[in-house]
Design a protein around this motif. Structure first.
Motif, PDB file in Angstrom:
ATOM      1  N   ALA A 283      43.357  42.294  35.660  1.00  0.00           N
ATOM      2  CA  ALA A 283      42.326  42.755  34.716  1.00  0.00           C
ATOM      3  C   ALA A 283      40.982  42.084  35.006  1.00  0.00           C
ATOM      4  N   HIS A 284      41.052  40.889  35.566  1.00  0.00           N
ATOM      5  CA  HIS A 284      39.820  40.145  35.912  1.00  0.00           C
ATOM      6  C   HIS A 284      39.362  40.563  37.322  1.00  0.00           C
ATOM      7  N   LYS A 285      38.936  41.811  37.412  1.00  0.00           N
ATOM      8  CA  LYS A 285      38.620  42.411  38.714  1.00  0.00           C
ATOM      9  C   LYS A 285      37.481  41.667  39.437  1.00  0.00           C
ATOM     10  N   GLU A 286      36.407  41.382  38.719  1.00  0.00           N
ATOM     11  CA  GLU A 286      35.228  40.759  39.346  1.00  0.00           C
ATOM     12  C   GLU A 286      35.559  39.372  39.889  1.00  0.00           C
ATOM     13  N   MET A 287      36.351  38.630  39.108  1.00  0.00           N
ATOM     14  CA  MET A 287      36.772  37.285  39.532  1.00  0.00           C
ATOM     15  C   MET A 287      37.611  37.354  40.812  1.00  0.00           C
TER      16      MET A 287
END
Length: 607
Positions: free
Chosen positions: A55-59
């Motif tokens: 869910a934490h795609k950018e990270m």
């Protein structure tokens, strides 16, 4: 404090109750990357990637980029490519796209370089374009709002992002253009076409100009000129940039008329272009109009106060105009901007020398040799200044250093030779004068100095041999023959008569030549006077001729040679007069005793 940070992170990560261990492992990976422990950095980045939810795609994308950078550092370009390809497919950005091009360039895959460049061009910039900042009408409220947002923090971020994108694209194009096609020109053309088809259209012109610059680096001036001339009918900004480059090219080729034409074109196209104004100043400077050149340089500085070329040239112009204080002010300002510029330091030292402040000149030259420690001309200049100040030991040090780096400077060689003669080490001076004779073999002066050094050091046999060699090379040199006569006489050699005869012959030839030159001058002066005399000179010409014939000796009279006069075998030592030896014996009586001829009375004699 990296070790303490890692220990603290390890303690926290081992705690099972802590749910955000993945984020801390990213920090640990960053520390290992800073410490250049790339394998451990990759290990912790991968552990973090496993623990951070999708869910934490950018990270996750940022961690993938870090893994790619670590692989580049270790030279594992294939693994790095897979990381950056994944990043570009999931969330394309400029840094990842540029790094992908670098990896393909490193492995030499030209087709993939093209694809990666197209991906880089397609990265969305997410920047509002300039249309937003143009007022659609004359509504004062709208105009006030536009003025307020024209330079706000968001606008500055947009400008920085756009500038960064342009830098990445330009650098990537310059990198891949020479290798993606059979020649760099074809590669540049491909890059230009791709850029033109994107929303970076204005960069196409910059790429074309860069192509011309590459031609210049390859010393292909004709191709560079042709490329730049294509911009003459483009918009004013590009035309000004191209005309500036053309002007500079013609200036380098010393075609001042063409350089002036293109400088005018550049200035007329964009009056606020500091490079164009500087070039215009250069052409005016070359034509000798220094006041006007200074005005152009000042205008360039008003448009861009950081234009170092204009400031440097303004300093040179003031120096030419003998406005020394203003020139010094320019170069000191430039020194504040370019702390380690050798040219600026040299100019400041030169100005202090003109101002007759040798101490300041020496101080700036010492700073200069800290920047260029092997420059022989700077070292010799320091030697000269110390010599003028009377510090012979420092002068010798810098002259010797200059000689070490450039052993063909005649002035330095002459000074070192003279220094050793002054200090009574004639044997050491021989080495320098022999080198001077090697550099200038047609000048007899240096070879005579070598022979004089042998003579002064007491090696008369070597001196005699050297003089004989010189005589064979320069048989008409009077000084050499006089030395030979004197040496042979002192050494009691039979050859003295032979050299005396040769000396007589050479002196006679010299005398005849001088007489011919003198008579030639007299004759030319007389003919000028006769030409001015006009028609009445016709009757007197015959009388003059008969008078001249009478003055010549008759055929029955014996011809007297002037060779019977005494030969002058004196000479002047090229090394100067020999230093007097210290007197330790009896004092020389300077005056004759007035009573030397008188007999002493018995009463004055000692008992």
């Amino acid at each position: 404090m990296y070790a303490e940070a890692l220990n603290t992170y390890q303690v926290i990560v081992k705690n099972k109750m802590f749910s955000n261990g993945g984020r801390l492992k990213v920090n640990m990976g960053n520390i290992y990357l800073k410490q250049r422990n790339y394998s451990k950095a990759i290990k912790f980045y991968r552990m973090a990637l496993d623990q951070i939810p999708s869910a934490h795609k950018e990270m996750r994308i940022k961690i993938m980029q870090n893994i790619g950078v670590a692989f580049i550092k270790t030279g594992q370009y294939v693994d790095a490519i897979s990381s950056f390809e994944h990043t570009m497919s999931m969330s394309p950005n400029l840094k990842a796209g540029f790094n992908l091009i670098l990896c393909y360039f490193a492995i030499g895959n030209s087709e993939q370089m093209k694809k990666a460049f197209q991906k880089l061009i397609a990265v969305p910039l997410e920047v509002d374009y300039d249309d937003k900042y143009i007022s659609p009408n004359d509504d004062p409220h709208t105009n006030l709002l536009i003025e307020a947002i024209k330079n706000d923090s968001l606008r500055q971020i947009e400008r920085e992002r756009k500038s960064m994108a342009e830098d990445y694209i330009m650098t990537a194009a310059k990198l891949i253009a020479p290798v993606i096609e059979t020649s760099f020109a074809v590669g540049y053309d491909w890059c230009v076409e791709v850029v033109k088809a994107s929303h970076y259209v204005e960069l196409a012109n910059d790429l074309e100009i860069n192509k011309a610059t590459t031609y210049l680096r390859q010393q292909d001036f004709n191709q560079a000129l042709e490329t730049l001339k294509m911009f003459e009918k483009r918009d004013s900004r590009v035309k000004s940039a191209a005309a500036t480059n053309l002007s500079f090219l013609y200036y380098l080729e010393n075609e001042l008329a063409q350089a002036t034409n293109y400088a005018d074109l550049a200035v007329n196209s964009d009056r606020y272009n500091p490079a164009a104004l500087t070039n215009k100043g250069n052409t005016v400077f070359a034509n000798g109009d220094y006041e006007k050149a200074a005005e152009f340089y000042k205008e360039a500085l008003r448009n861009d106060s950081s234009c170092t070329e204009a400031l440097y040239n303004l300093g040179l112009t003031y120096k030419k105009l003998n406005r020394i204080d203003e020139a010094l002010d320019c170069f000191l300002k430039l020194h504040a901007i370019l702390r380690n510029s050798a040219q600026v330091l040299h100019q400041i030292a030169s100005i202090y020398e003109i101002m007759e402040d040798p101490n300041q000149a020496i101080e700036w030259l010492l700073q200069l040799i800290s920047v260029v420690p092997t420059d022989p001309h700077v070292l010799s200049k320091l030697g000269k200044l110390y010599d003028n100040e009377g510090d012979k030991s420092q002068a010798f040090h810098y002259y010797y250093e200059s000689y070490r780096y450039f052993p063909s400077n005649i002035e330095v060689i002459e000074w070192l030779g003279a220094y050793y003669i002054d200090t009574q080490f004639c044997e050491k001076a021989i080495e320098y004068f022999e080198r001077a004779a090697l550099i200038l073999p047609t000048q007899v002066k240096w070879q005579l100095m070598v022979a004089s050094c042998y003579r002064r050091s007491g090696n008369y046999q070597k001196a005699l041999e050297k003089y004989k060699v010189i005589h064979r090379k320069f048989p008409e040199n009077v000084e050499c023959l006089r030395f030979l006569v004197r040496l042979c006489t002192d050494m009691g050699l039979k050859e003295v008569q032979e050299y005396v005869t040769k000396l007589k012959k050479v002196e006679k030839l010299k005398e005849i030549r001088e007489q011919r030159i003198k008579s030639g001058r007299d004759g030319s002066a007389r003919s000028r006077r006769e030409g001015n005399a006009g028609g009445d000179s016709g009757g007197t010409k015959g009388e003059r001729l008969s008078a001249r014939l009478k003055a010549l000796p008759g055929t029955s009279e014996p011809y007297e040679s002037s060779g019977s006069k005494e030969i002058d075998a004196s000479y002047v030592d090229p090394l100067g007069p020999q230093a007097e030896r210290p007197k330790t014996a009896a004092r020389k009586r300077t005056e004759e005793d007035d009573f030397a001829d008188e007999e002493l009375g018995e009463d004055l004699l000692p008992e």
